[in-house]
Design a protein around this motif. Structure first.
Motif, PDB file in Angstrom:
ATOM      1  N   GLY A 118     -95.836 -65.867 102.814  1.00  0.00           N
ATOM      2  CA  GLY A 118     -96.668 -66.707 101.762  1.00  0.00           C
ATOM      3  C   GLY A 118     -97.469 -67.990 102.240  1.00  0.00           C
ATOM      4  O   GLY A 118     -98.575 -68.213 101.923  1.00  0.00           O
ATOM      5  N   ALA A 119     -96.652 -68.753 103.226  1.00  0.00           N
ATOM      6  CA  ALA A 119     -97.445 -69.831 103.508  1.00  0.00           C
ATOM      7  C   ALA A 119     -96.816 -70.328 105.141  1.00  0.00           C
ATOM      8  O   ALA A 119     -95.959 -71.201 105.306  1.00  0.00           O
ATOM      9  CB  ALA A 119     -96.889 -71.096 102.708  1.00  0.00           C
ATOM     10  N   PRO A 120     -97.299 -69.467 105.870  1.00  0.00           N
ATOM     11  CA  PRO A 120     -96.898 -69.510 107.413  1.00  0.00           C
ATOM     12  C   PRO A 120     -97.462 -70.867 107.910  1.00  0.00           C
ATOM     13  O   PRO A 120     -98.249 -71.155 107.555  1.00  0.00           O
ATOM     14  CB  PRO A 120     -97.659 -68.322 108.280  1.00  0.00           C
ATOM     15  N   CYS A 121     -96.408 -71.591 108.811  1.00  0.00           N
ATOM     16  CA  CYS A 121     -97.038 -72.704 109.439  1.00  0.00           C
ATOM     17  C   CYS A 121     -98.312 -72.516 110.326  1.00  0.00           C
ATOM     18  O   CYS A 121     -98.529 -71.491 110.745  1.00  0.00           O
ATOM     19  CB  CYS A 121     -95.850 -73.266 110.343  1.00  0.00           C
ATOM     20  N   ALA A 122     -99.123 -73.576 110.518  1.00  0.00           N
ATOM     21  CA  ALA A 122    -100.115 -73.537 111.391  1.00  0.00           C
ATOM     22  C   ALA A 122     -99.733 -72.793 112.980  1.00  0.00           C
ATOM     23  O   ALA A 122     -98.859 -73.315 113.071  1.00  0.00           O
ATOM     24  CB  ALA A 122    -101.022 -74.797 111.430  1.00  0.00           C
ATOM     25  N   ASN A 123    -100.854 -72.167 113.502  1.00  0.00           N
ATOM     26  CA  ASN A 123    -100.487 -71.741 114.571  1.00  0.00           C
ATOM     27  C   ASN A 123     -99.527 -70.539 114.630  1.00  0.00           C
ATOM     28  O   ASN A 123     -99.036 -70.288 115.836  1.00  0.00           O
ATOM     29  CB  ASN A 123    -100.201 -72.734 116.087  1.00  0.00           C
ATOM     30  N   THR A 124     -99.348 -69.996 113.511  1.00  0.00           N
ATOM     31  CA  THR A 124     -98.586 -68.845 113.517  1.00  0.00           C
ATOM     32  C   THR A 124     -99.441 -67.381 113.866  1.00  0.00           C
ATOM     33  O   THR A 124    -100.402 -67.568 113.194  1.00  0.00           O
ATOM     34  CB  THR A 124     -97.878 -68.729 112.303  1.00  0.00           C
ATOM     35  N   PRO A 125     -99.067 -66.629 114.600  1.00  0.00           N
ATOM     36  CA  PRO A 125    -100.052 -65.456 115.002  1.00  0.00           C
ATOM     37  C   PRO A 125    -100.171 -64.748 113.593  1.00  0.00           C
ATOM     38  O   PRO A 125     -99.215 -64.739 112.713  1.00  0.00           O
ATOM     39  CB  PRO A 125     -99.184 -64.720 115.885  1.00  0.00           C
ATOM     40  N   PRO A 126    -101.452 -64.429 113.195  1.00  0.00           N
ATOM     41  CA  PRO A 126    -101.489 -63.927 111.973  1.00  0.00           C
ATOM     42  C   PRO A 126    -101.000 -62.410 111.514  1.00  0.00           C
ATOM     43  O   PRO A 126    -100.689 -62.117 110.505  1.00  0.00           O
ATOM     44  CB  PRO A 126    -103.172 -63.549 111.774  1.00  0.00           C
ATOM     45  N   PHE A 127    -100.921 -61.415 112.828  1.00  0.00           N
ATOM     46  CA  PHE A 127    -100.274 -60.222 112.711  1.00  0.00           C
ATOM     47  C   PHE A 127     -99.198 -60.018 113.639  1.00  0.00           C
ATOM     48  O   PHE A 127     -99.263 -60.619 114.820  1.00  0.00           O
ATOM     49  CB  PHE A 127    -101.514 -59.301 112.960  1.00  0.00           C
TER      50      PHE A 127
END
Length: 239
Positions: A118-127
């Motif tokens: 829902g709201a991943p932290c910045a710099n989290t790999p998108p997939f």
């Protein structure tokens, strides 16, 4: 004047394939294609599996570097970090610095982290294509849960860390045998290898914050999985 004994040149027609000969050649090509195409497909899948195995090996090393830097404790699988959801993908990302490592070439977009959290932290790999052993990576959304220490793992060479998988609506980290009834897994001692799995008749759906997502197949770990044999996920710590 031409001599009466001189023979006139004989004209020969141009050589050509008959219809039957052409049909025979086409049939032979079709038979060879039917034999070779599955072989080529298997070779391509084997190459993808090797790349996937390399990804998990690097991912394992990145996690172990994290563990050494954080008092020999494993990161949580997910927890609320002020206004965003921190995941193990995010926690080890500084040690990876390559979002492609989180993706299996056979199913690069298996999980959309935005839909998953829902709201991943910045710099989290998108997939991501890999899931974790829930017994190693504590779920920070469970009240009172604490992180696990490396010393708690009695048999690191037999304890799975990450593997080809997906998250279903029950939030189980189910195995996905993407490589011809095989799935890749990494272990706490840092090595990675392929394990057998058997397709079941059970179907499930992917977990997303907006409700059930795409349909997922369910597999059972084969005998090569040791402690995890018979499970639909690699959950637990061998003793």
């Amino acid at each position: 004047m031409q001599s009466p004994c001189t023979l006139a040149p004989v004209r020969r027609g141009k050589a050509a394939f008959t219809l039957i000969e052409l049909l025979v050649v086409i049939a032979i090509i079709a038979i060879l294609a039917a034999i070779l195409f599955p072989v080529f497909a298997q070779a391509r899948e084997k190459a993808r599996q090797t790349s996937c195995l390399s990804n998990l090996k690097q991912y394992a090393l990145a996690n172990l570097m994290y563990v050494q830097d954080y008092d020999e404790t494993f990161p949580m699988s997910a927890y609320l970090n002020v206004s965003c959801v921190a995941t193990f993908y995010w926690a080890v990302n500084p040690y990876v610095k390559n979002s492609q490592i989180t993706q299996c070439p056979s199913e690069k977009e298996a999980m959309n982290v935005q839909l998953l959290t829902g709201a991943p932290c910045a710099n989290t790999p998108p997939f991501n294509s890999y899931v974790v052993n829930p017994a190693l990576y504590a779920n920070g959304f469970i009240p009172g849960v604490s992180t696990l220490s490396l010393a708690s793992v009695n048999r690191p060479s037999e304890t799975v860390m990450h593997y080809d998988g997906n998250t279903n609506t029950s939030q189980q980290q189910i195995v996905q045998a993407r490589h011809q009834n095989m799935f890749d897994a990494s272990f706490v001692d840092g090595h990675a290898k392929a394990l057998q799995a058997t397709l079941t008749t059970i179907t499930t759906q992917q977990f997303t914050v907006m409700g059930p997502g795409k349909a997922l197949k369910t597999y059972r770990v084969g005998t090569s999985g040791g402690f995890y044999a018979g499970q639909t996920e690699c959950n637990g710590l061998p003793q």
